[in-house]
Design a protein around this motif. Structure first.
Motif, PDB file in Angstrom:
ATOM      1  N   ALA A   1       0.871  -1.072   0.022  1.00 47.81           N
ATOM      2  CA  ALA A   1      -0.033  -0.025  -0.052  1.00 47.81           C
ATOM      3  C   ALA A   1       0.918   1.145   0.130  1.00 47.81           C
ATOM      4  N   ARG A   2       0.622   2.226  -0.936  1.00 46.99           N
ATOM      5  CA  ARG A   2       1.547   3.223  -0.947  1.00 46.99           C
ATOM      6  C   ARG A   2       0.502   4.632  -1.186  1.00 46.99           C
ATOM      7  N   THR A   3       1.083   5.792  -0.416  1.00 46.94           N
ATOM      8  CA  THR A   3       0.446   7.033  -0.630  1.00 46.94           C
ATOM      9  C   THR A   3       0.129   7.463  -2.139  1.00 46.94           C
ATOM     10  N   LEU A   4      -0.807   8.081  -2.416  1.00 45.71           N
ATOM     11  CA  LEU A   4      -0.991   8.653  -3.845  1.00 45.71           C
ATOM     12  C   LEU A   4      -1.908  10.037  -3.379  1.00 45.71           C
ATOM     13  N   PRO A   5      -1.610  10.849  -4.246  1.00 41.95           N
ATOM     14  CA  PRO A   5      -2.461  12.254  -4.253  1.00 41.95           C
ATOM     15  C   PRO A   5      -4.196  11.900  -4.344  1.00 41.95           C
ATOM     16  N   SER A   6      -4.383  10.704  -5.341  1.00 39.41           N
ATOM     17  CA  SER A   6      -5.704  10.361  -5.542  1.00 39.41           C
ATOM     18  C   SER A   6      -5.654   8.967  -6.412  1.00 39.41           C
ATOM     19  N   GLY A   7      -6.748   8.135  -6.122  1.00 44.50           N
ATOM     20  CA  GLY A   7      -6.889   7.141  -6.862  1.00 44.50           C
ATOM     21  C   GLY A   7      -6.553   5.656  -6.088  1.00 44.50           C
ATOM     22  N   SER A   8      -6.228   4.516  -6.455  1.00 48.83           N
ATOM     23  CA  SER A   8      -6.104   3.494  -5.794  1.00 48.83           C
ATOM     24  C   SER A   8      -4.758   3.557  -5.267  1.00 48.83           C
ATOM     25  N   ILE A   9      -4.638   3.006  -3.841  1.00 48.61           N
ATOM     26  CA  ILE A   9      -3.447   3.033  -3.067  1.00 48.61           C
ATOM     27  C   ILE A   9      -2.993   1.637  -2.862  1.00 48.61           C
ATOM     28  N   VAL A  10      -3.857   0.763  -3.323  1.00 51.27           N
ATOM     29  CA  VAL A  10      -3.500  -0.734  -2.965  1.00 51.27           C
ATOM     30  C   VAL A  10      -3.997  -1.531  -4.206  1.00 51.27           C
ATOM     31  N   PRO A  11      -3.053  -2.223  -4.718  1.00 53.46           N
ATOM     32  CA  PRO A  11      -1.640  -2.305  -4.209  1.00 53.46           C
ATOM     33  C   PRO A  11      -0.875  -0.994  -4.442  1.00 53.46           C
ATOM     34  N   GLY A  12       0.434  -0.861  -4.014  1.00 49.69           N
ATOM     35  CA  GLY A  12       1.020   0.269  -3.943  1.00 49.69           C
ATOM     36  C   GLY A  12       1.837   0.504  -5.304  1.00 49.69           C
ATOM     37  N   PHE A  13       1.697   1.710  -5.837  1.00 43.76           N
ATOM     38  CA  PHE A  13       2.332   2.091  -7.192  1.00 43.76           C
ATOM     39  C   PHE A  13       3.868   2.128  -7.209  1.00 43.76           C
ATOM     40  N   GLY A  14       4.407   1.502  -8.119  1.00 45.67           N
ATOM     41  CA  GLY A  14       5.909   1.417  -8.581  1.00 45.67           C
ATOM     42  C   GLY A  14       6.585   0.292  -7.532  1.00 45.67           C
ATOM     43  N   MET A  15       5.668  -0.566  -6.917  1.00 47.88           N
ATOM     44  CA  MET A  15       6.063  -1.702  -6.222  1.00 47.88           C
ATOM     45  C   MET A  15       5.740  -3.100  -7.006  1.00 47.88           C
ATOM     46  N   PRO A  16       6.367  -4.166  -6.409  1.00 46.42           N
ATOM     47  CA  PRO A  16       6.223  -5.436  -7.099  1.00 46.42           C
ATOM     48  C   PRO A  16       4.778  -5.670  -6.915  1.00 46.42           C
ATOM     49  N   THR A  17       4.429  -6.632  -7.656  1.00 52.22           N
ATOM     50  CA  THR A  17       3.040  -6.888  -7.569  1.00 52.22           C
ATOM     51  C   THR A  17       3.016  -8.166  -6.693  1.00 52.22           C
ATOM     52  N   PRO A  18       1.902  -8.215  -5.657  1.00 50.39           N
ATOM     53  CA  PRO A  18       1.685  -8.945  -4.577  1.00 50.39           C
ATOM     54  C   PRO A  18       1.265 -10.096  -5.147  1.00 50.39           C
ATOM     55  N   ASN A  19       1.700 -11.408  -4.597  1.00 51.75           N
ATOM     56  CA  ASN A  19       1.282 -12.678  -4.773  1.00 51.75           C
ATOM     57  C   ASN A  19       0.091 -13.339  -4.112  1.00 51.75           C
ATOM     58  N   ALA A  20      -0.324 -12.615  -3.242  1.00 52.47           N
ATOM     59  CA  ALA A  20      -1.714 -13.031  -2.544  1.00 52.47           C
ATOM     60  C   ALA A  20      -2.855 -12.333  -3.268  1.00 52.47           C
ATOM     61  N   THR A  21      -4.084 -12.975  -2.804  1.00 53.85           N
ATOM     62  CA  THR A  21      -5.185 -12.446  -3.483  1.00 53.85           C
ATOM     63  C   THR A  21      -5.810 -11.500  -2.369  1.00 53.85           C
TER      64      THR A  21
END
Length: 268
Positions: A139-159
């Motif tokens: 999860a990562r802070t963004l000014p707007s929009g979806s913050i999960v999953p975190g932008f610029g980060m590896p894709t989580p393997n969980a559902t």
């Protein structure tokens, strides 16, 4: 008079003072589960500010926060992004799992930072050799929009359920944020609400779960993560039980009896 009597009475008085605080309710909060380890700022809470109790129905949850975090702690283990400053991590005890075992938990990301200061949080499965095995959420802070999953980060393997989460905006009131509670820098502050992470462990072995959060690009306007309901094969990893108030009353009665006996001995 024997000085030992005074020391005994003082010790009993001190225990009674601690007991009185406990009976008032302020000392009855769950501790971090026995055997879990923390680097930085961690703890347990009931419903507090914007963070409600989780869907598990548990009476408390665990948390990590960048408030009073440790320099260099909390960065993503499977590849730091650069710019991380300080943060905290919390690790469960080691557990054994057969191939095909489900690892399940809930998380809630809370941030008072925004704009270009993209704090983040994560969860990673480790093996008993302290090697990261699988990324389970970001999860990562963004000014707007979806913050999960975190932008610029590896894709989580969980559902993740929900799989994509916009911020619930506003300066989040939550005590683990310390002086940042209720504050917001620019836009993007808020919290996610509770999100479920479900992952199937592919290989039998011994593992533990670690979660972390970090400030990014500065150390101001803190962020944190609430965690609850960690289960392995449907079996919870739970905090140790807290004595019931009735048990504390019985203990207090015993201490009062001890204090009375010591006083009678002193006066005799």
């Amino acid at each position: 008079m024997n000085p030992f009597h005074f020391k005994s009475l003082a010790a009993v008085s001190g225990l009674l003072a601690v007991l009185a605080v406990g009976l008032s309710g302020s000392a009855l909060a769950d501790p971090i589960p026995s055997g879990w380890t923390c680097s930085g700022t961690c703890g347990s809470l009931g419903a507090n500010g914007v963070v409600t109790l989780s869907p598990t129905g548990n009476s408390s949850y665990q948390y990590v926060s960048t408030n009073n975090g440790v320099s260099g702690v909390g960065a993503l283990p499977t590849g730091a992004l650069g710019g991380e400053t300080n943060g905290s991590t919390l690790s469960t005890t080691v557990f054994s799992a057969a191939a095909g075992t489900a690892l399940n938990f809930y998380f809630n990301y809370v941030t008072s930072d925004g704009a270009g200061y993209a704090d983040y949080a994560w969860a990673e499965l480790y093996n008993s050799s302290n090697t990261p095995v699988s990324l389970l959420f970001t999860a990562r802070t963004l000014p707007s929009g979806s913050i999960v999953p975190g932008f610029g980060m590896p894709t989580p393997n969980a559902t993740l359920t929900p799989g994509s989460v916009p911020i619930i905006g506003g300066g989040p009131a939550w005590s683990p944020l310390g002086g940042s509670s209720g504050s917001c820098y620019a836009s993007g502050c808020g919290y996610t609400g509770w999100i479920n992470s479900n992952y199937t462990i592919a290989t039998a072995g011994d593992y533990y779960l670690r979660v972390g959060t970090t400030n990014w690009a500065d150390t101001a306007y803190d962020s944190g993560l609430a965690l609850d309901g960690v289960t392995v094969g449907g079996v919870p990893i739970t905090p140790p039980s807290v004595p019931e108030p009735s048990t504390l009353v019985l203990l207090g009665t015993g201490l009062l009896t001890l204090a009375g006996a010591a006083k009678r001995k002193l006066l005799s």
